[in-house]
Structure formats: C-alpha cells, structure tokens
Write an enzyme that holds these catalytic residues in place. Structure first.
Site, PDB file in Angstrom:
ATOM      1  N   SER A  73      28.682 -26.072  -9.843  1.00 54.45           N
ATOM      2  CA  SER A  73      27.996 -25.646  -8.542  1.00 54.45           C
ATOM      3  C   SER A  73      26.944 -24.517  -9.139  1.00 54.45           C
ATOM      4  O   SER A  73      27.606 -23.631  -9.849  1.00 54.45           O
ATOM      5  CB  SER A  73      28.629 -25.221  -7.573  1.00 54.45           C
ATOM      6  OG  SER A  73      27.902 -24.401  -6.535  1.00 54.45           O
ATOM      7  N   TYR A  77      34.950 -20.513  -2.976  1.00 56.45           N
ATOM      8  CA  TYR A  77      34.519 -21.936  -3.306  1.00 56.45           C
ATOM      9  C   TYR A  77      33.840 -21.743  -4.963  1.00 56.45           C
ATOM     10  O   TYR A  77      34.051 -22.390  -5.803  1.00 56.45           O
ATOM     11  CB  TYR A  77      33.292 -22.379  -2.526  1.00 56.45           C
ATOM     12  CG  TYR A  77      32.383 -23.588  -3.064  1.00 56.45           C
ATOM     13  CD1 TYR A  77      32.978 -24.813  -3.199  1.00 56.45           C
ATOM     14  CD2 TYR A  77      31.063 -23.483  -3.577  1.00 56.45           C
ATOM     15  CE1 TYR A  77      31.997 -25.933  -3.638  1.00 56.45           C
ATOM     16  CE2 TYR A  77      30.467 -24.470  -4.005  1.00 56.45           C
ATOM     17  CZ  TYR A  77      30.829 -25.598  -4.304  1.00 56.45           C
ATOM     18  OH  TYR A  77      30.290 -26.685  -4.551  1.00 56.45           O
TER      19      TYR A  77
HETATM   20  P1  NAD Z   1      30.646 -34.567  -0.252  1.00 55.43           P
HETATM   21  O1  NAD Z   1      31.731 -33.662   0.986  1.00 55.43           O
HETATM   22  O2  NAD Z   1      29.820 -35.172   0.648  1.00 55.43           O
HETATM   23  O3  NAD Z   1      31.583 -35.367  -1.138  1.00 55.43           O
HETATM   24  C1  NAD Z   1      33.031 -35.013  -1.547  1.00 55.43           C
HETATM   25  C2  NAD Z   1      33.880 -36.218  -1.241  1.00 55.43           C
HETATM   26  O4  NAD Z   1      35.156 -35.831  -2.015  1.00 55.43           O
HETATM   27  C3  NAD Z   1      34.127 -36.610   0.036  1.00 55.43           C
HETATM   28  O5  NAD Z   1      33.739 -37.920   0.421  1.00 55.43           O
HETATM   29  C4  NAD Z   1      35.549 -36.215   0.283  1.00 55.43           C
HETATM   30  O6  NAD Z   1      36.274 -37.245   1.216  1.00 55.43           O
HETATM   31  C5  NAD Z   1      36.034 -36.274  -1.151  1.00 55.43           C
HETATM   32  N1  NAD Z   1      37.179 -35.542  -1.536  1.00 55.43           N
HETATM   33  C6  NAD Z   1      37.561 -34.160  -0.893  1.00 55.43           C
HETATM   34  N2  NAD Z   1      38.745 -34.035  -1.226  1.00 55.43           N
HETATM   35  C7  NAD Z   1      39.537 -34.958  -1.891  1.00 55.43           C
HETATM   36  C8  NAD Z   1      40.690 -35.157  -2.484  1.00 55.43           C
HETATM   37  N3  NAD Z   1      41.582 -34.064  -2.489  1.00 55.43           N
HETATM   38  N4  NAD Z   1      40.783 -36.152  -3.032  1.00 55.43           N
HETATM   39  C9  NAD Z   1      39.916 -37.450  -2.899  1.00 55.43           C
HETATM   40  N5  NAD Z   1      38.682 -37.221  -2.525  1.00 55.43           N
HETATM   41  C10 NAD Z   1      38.549 -35.918  -2.010  1.00 55.43           C
HETATM   42  O7  NAD Z   1      30.085 -33.604  -1.028  1.00 55.43           O
HETATM   43  P2  NAD Z   1      28.839 -33.361  -1.917  1.00 55.43           P
HETATM   44  O8  NAD Z   1      27.777 -32.644  -1.406  1.00 55.43           O
HETATM   45  O9  NAD Z   1      28.555 -34.983  -2.085  1.00 55.43           O
HETATM   46  O10 NAD Z   1      29.322 -32.934  -3.193  1.00 55.43           O
HETATM   47  C11 NAD Z   1      29.723 -33.553  -4.382  1.00 55.43           C
HETATM   48  C12 NAD Z   1      30.198 -32.595  -5.348  1.00 55.43           C
HETATM   49  O11 NAD Z   1      29.145 -31.870  -5.953  1.00 55.43           O
HETATM   50  C13 NAD Z   1      31.280 -31.621  -5.186  1.00 55.43           C
HETATM   51  O12 NAD Z   1      32.040 -31.420  -6.010  1.00 55.43           O
HETATM   52  C14 NAD Z   1      30.359 -30.134  -4.485  1.00 55.43           C
HETATM   53  O13 NAD Z   1      31.283 -29.240  -4.968  1.00 55.43           O
HETATM   54  C15 NAD Z   1      29.426 -30.504  -5.642  1.00 55.43           C
HETATM   55  N6  NAD Z   1      28.177 -29.711  -5.443  1.00 55.43           N
HETATM   56  C16 NAD Z   1      27.265 -30.297  -4.241  1.00 55.43           C
HETATM   57  C17 NAD Z   1      26.278 -29.655  -3.897  1.00 55.43           C
HETATM   58  C18 NAD Z   1      25.345 -29.912  -2.835  1.00 55.43           C
HETATM   59  O14 NAD Z   1      24.197 -29.169  -2.558  1.00 55.43           O
HETATM   60  N7  NAD Z   1      25.481 -31.057  -2.169  1.00 55.43           N
HETATM   61  C19 NAD Z   1      25.933 -28.449  -4.725  1.00 55.43           C
HETATM   62  C20 NAD Z   1      26.512 -28.012  -5.715  1.00 55.43           C
HETATM   63  C21 NAD Z   1      27.765 -28.636  -6.126  1.00 55.43           C
END
Ligand code: NAD
Length: 319
Positions: free
Chosen positions: A125, A150
């Site tokens: 991130s 985070y």
């Molecule tokens: P999201 O919450 O929609 O998706 C994450 C998924 O991980 C969820 O479906 C959740 O059920 C699953 N999950 C959580 N804990 C878990 C576990 N212990 N075991 C198995 N599954 C688990 O989030 P997103 O926005 O799609 O983000 C995806 C990735 O990208 C994450 O790692 C997030 O930190 C990173 N990220 C996202 C953004 C953004 O703007 N959306 C920005 C920077 C980084």
C-alpha cells in the site's frame, strides 16, 4: 498459470479473479469472508467467477495451516491480497491487523516455500510512505515512518517477502497500490461512503480543510499492473521488486467531493471536521518503475472513473 489468489471475494480480488480467468488462468480463491464488511457483498462480487469451471473458492483463513495444506497441488503462483484493510480501524485493532496482515503473510510465504512456488505477488500500500515530504513518492524513498498500524503491517509484509526471496530464491513483486476505486469499491472507502451519504441526503464529513490529496487509481489500471507483475516474474523469476501502482495524479478531497457530487447530479452539505489520526496529507505515485518494468500504462481519468463508479453504484451500490 494456476494462481492462488487470497482475498478473492474482496473488491480488488474479485475483479482480478475475473481478469485472470478471462486470460486463461486457473484460479483458486482463498477468502474467509471476514466481517470487515457484509458477506453478502463479497458473495455478490463472486457471481461471475463462480460460473467458471476453472475457478474454485475455498473458504478459509490465510493463518490456518490446515486450510493451506488442503489447497490443490497444481498452484504455481500466489497473489496475496487478503488483509485487514483500512487505516482508521487499524488504530482501534492493531493486534488483529498484525495477526492477519503480518502473521497471515508469513503463513502464506511458508505455504509457497513448502510447495516450491517461485512466483509471489504481494498487495502492499501507498500508506507505507507515511507523510513523505518528497513528491511524487518513489520506491527509492525511505519508508521508515509509517503513521498507522495498517501501514506498519504492509511495510512488515514487504520486508518478510524480501526475507523469503533471499533465503528461498522466490521471485517477489510487492505492489504499492494507491487508493483504488471503481465498481465494487469497499463500502468504507471515501468515494463509496460519500456516494451513499449524497444519495441519502446526508452531510459529508470532510476531515481537514479539504486540501488533502490522494492519487486515486481506477481498479482496471491496478489489474493491468498486477498482470504486468505476473508477466515480469515469469521472465525474471529471480527478482525482488517493490513497485508503485498509481495514476500519478493528485486529486484534493474538495475536488473528489465535487466530482462525485456532479456525477450524481446532487449538491451535498459538508460537515467540517478535524483531520483524523493516521491519515496522511497526500499520496502521489511516481510510476516510472512500473512503466519500465511492467509496461504499466494507467489510462483512466478521475472524471471517467468516477462516472463508471456512480453508474455501478446507482444500479448495485450497497445501502
Ligand atoms: P477487501 O477488504 O475488499 O478484500 C480483502 C479480502 O480479504 C476480503 O474479501 C476479506 O474477506 C479477505 N480476508 C481478510 N482477512 C482474511 C484472512 N485472515 N484469511 C482469508 N481472507 C481474508 O479489500 P481490497 O480493497 O480489495 O484490498 C485488497 C488488498 O489491497 C489488501 O491487501 C489491501 O490492504 C490492499 N490495498 C487496497 C487499497 C485500496 O484502495 N482498496 C489500497 C492499498 C492497498
């Protein structure tokens, strides 16, 4: 390619699942449907993927060694997106964030090591940059001052990936995503939250004076970057790289509110509130490394991306 995709039911993961299936890969999704937001949203995210014969969804926790041991033997690539996301809640629940995002990443790296998997992409991130003074943020900038739990877990994930690369010769790309948006965006994220408040005729909380800036990245551009990372590791299985994925354009909070409001044809009231702890002042990606190594070429303007988000939100957005 046979990909283990963690977090497959989430916002980015479900889109990536579809993209990988379209390009001929097999996908094993691993997701525990955590309660960060409603399960029904994640189930709906998977509607298209579930129609595919080469998609398998395993409900399980990335920290559960027995769930990992039960995964099919033909997986040759890991894309690790599962995490507890979100800056502000991490301040309330630092131990849980650490457990899922750090211990969970170690658990997956161990899985990959045991299975001899050499291609590993980690979803990091932009938050690792903290309040970096220099713009745009470059991968060469020091990232030793995270300002939320985070952010610290994401930095820890990158470091652990490097350790496994060094010790076990695994090819690794850690992708630093800059605020991702578009259809299916997580309901806690600002564009989605604001759209909901605008629709309901409620005031929008504006933290700070509206001049904070974000490099908003349309999800399709992020998918393009992840696919580029997978190709890159196919050609260079010996490499470890940290790479920014953003649009390299900043949008102020005020501009974001105006763009979303105009796309919805409504004029919301604004409630001014102090800056929140853990929030950074700005994010702004230098994407020259992604362009060079991954052939990354983001192409969605903020106006166009918000229009697409609003079209989706008006049809399917969550209450
Ligand atoms: P999201 O919450 O929609 O998706 C994450 C998924 O991980 C969820 O479906 C959740 O059920 C699953 N999950 C959580 N804990 C878990 C576990 N212990 N075991 C198995 N599954 C688990 O989030 P997103 O926005 O799609 O983000 C995806 C990735 O990208 C994450 O790692 C997030 O930190 C990173 N990220 C996202 C953004 C953004 O703007 N959306 C920005 C920077 C980084």
């Amino acid at each position: 390619m046979s990909v283990l995709l963690t977090g497959a039911a989430g916002f980015i993961g479900s889109h990536l699942t579809e993209r990988l299936l379209e390009s001929g890969s097999e996908v094993v999704g691993l997701d525990n449907f955590d309660d960060f937001y409603d399960r029904s949203i994640k189930e709906r995210n998977l509607t298209i993927a579930r129609d595919s014969d080469v998609f398998e969804l395993i409900e399980g926790d990335i920290r559960d060694a027995s769930a990992l041991a039960s995964l099919p033997g033909h997986v040759d690539t890991v894309v690790h997106l599962a995490a507890l996301a979100g800056v502000r809640p991490s301040i309330e629940r630092p131990a849980e964030y650490n457990s899922v995002n750090v211990d969970g990443t170690v658990s997956l790296l161990e899985f990959a090591r045991e299975r001899g998997i050499k291609r590993f992409v980690f979803g990091s991130s932009s938050s690792v940059y903290g309040n970096n003074e220099k713009v745009p943020f470059s991968e060469a900038d020091p990232v030793d001052h995270p300002i939320s739990p985070y952010a610290a877990t994401k930095k820890a994930g990158e470091l652990t990936c490097h350790t496994y690369h060094h010790l076990h010769e695994m090819g690794m790309v850690c992708l630093r995503f800059f605020t991702v948006y578009g259809p299916r965006q997580r309901p806690d994220l600002a564009i989605h939250k604001f759209a909901r408040l605008i629709r309901d005729g409620r005031a929008l909380p504006m933290f700070g004076d509206g001049t904070t800036q974000r490099d908003y990245t349309y999800f399709e551009d992020i998918l393009q970057g992840i696919e580029g990372a997978l190709r890159f590791l196919g050609d260079h299985p010996e490499r470890y790289e940290v790479i920014n994925l953003g649009e390299s354009q900043t949008i102020s909070l005020q501009e974001m509110i105006r763009t979303v409001s105009e796309a919805m044809g409504m004029r919301p009231e604004i409630e001014r509130l102090p800056m929140q702890p853990g929030d950074v002042v700005r994010t702004y990606a230098d994407i020259s490394k992604a362009r060079d190594l991954l052939g990354y070429d983001p192409c969605t303007s903020f106006d166009a991306g918000v229009k697409k988000f609003v079209e989706w939100f008006e049809k399917e957005g969550v209450s």
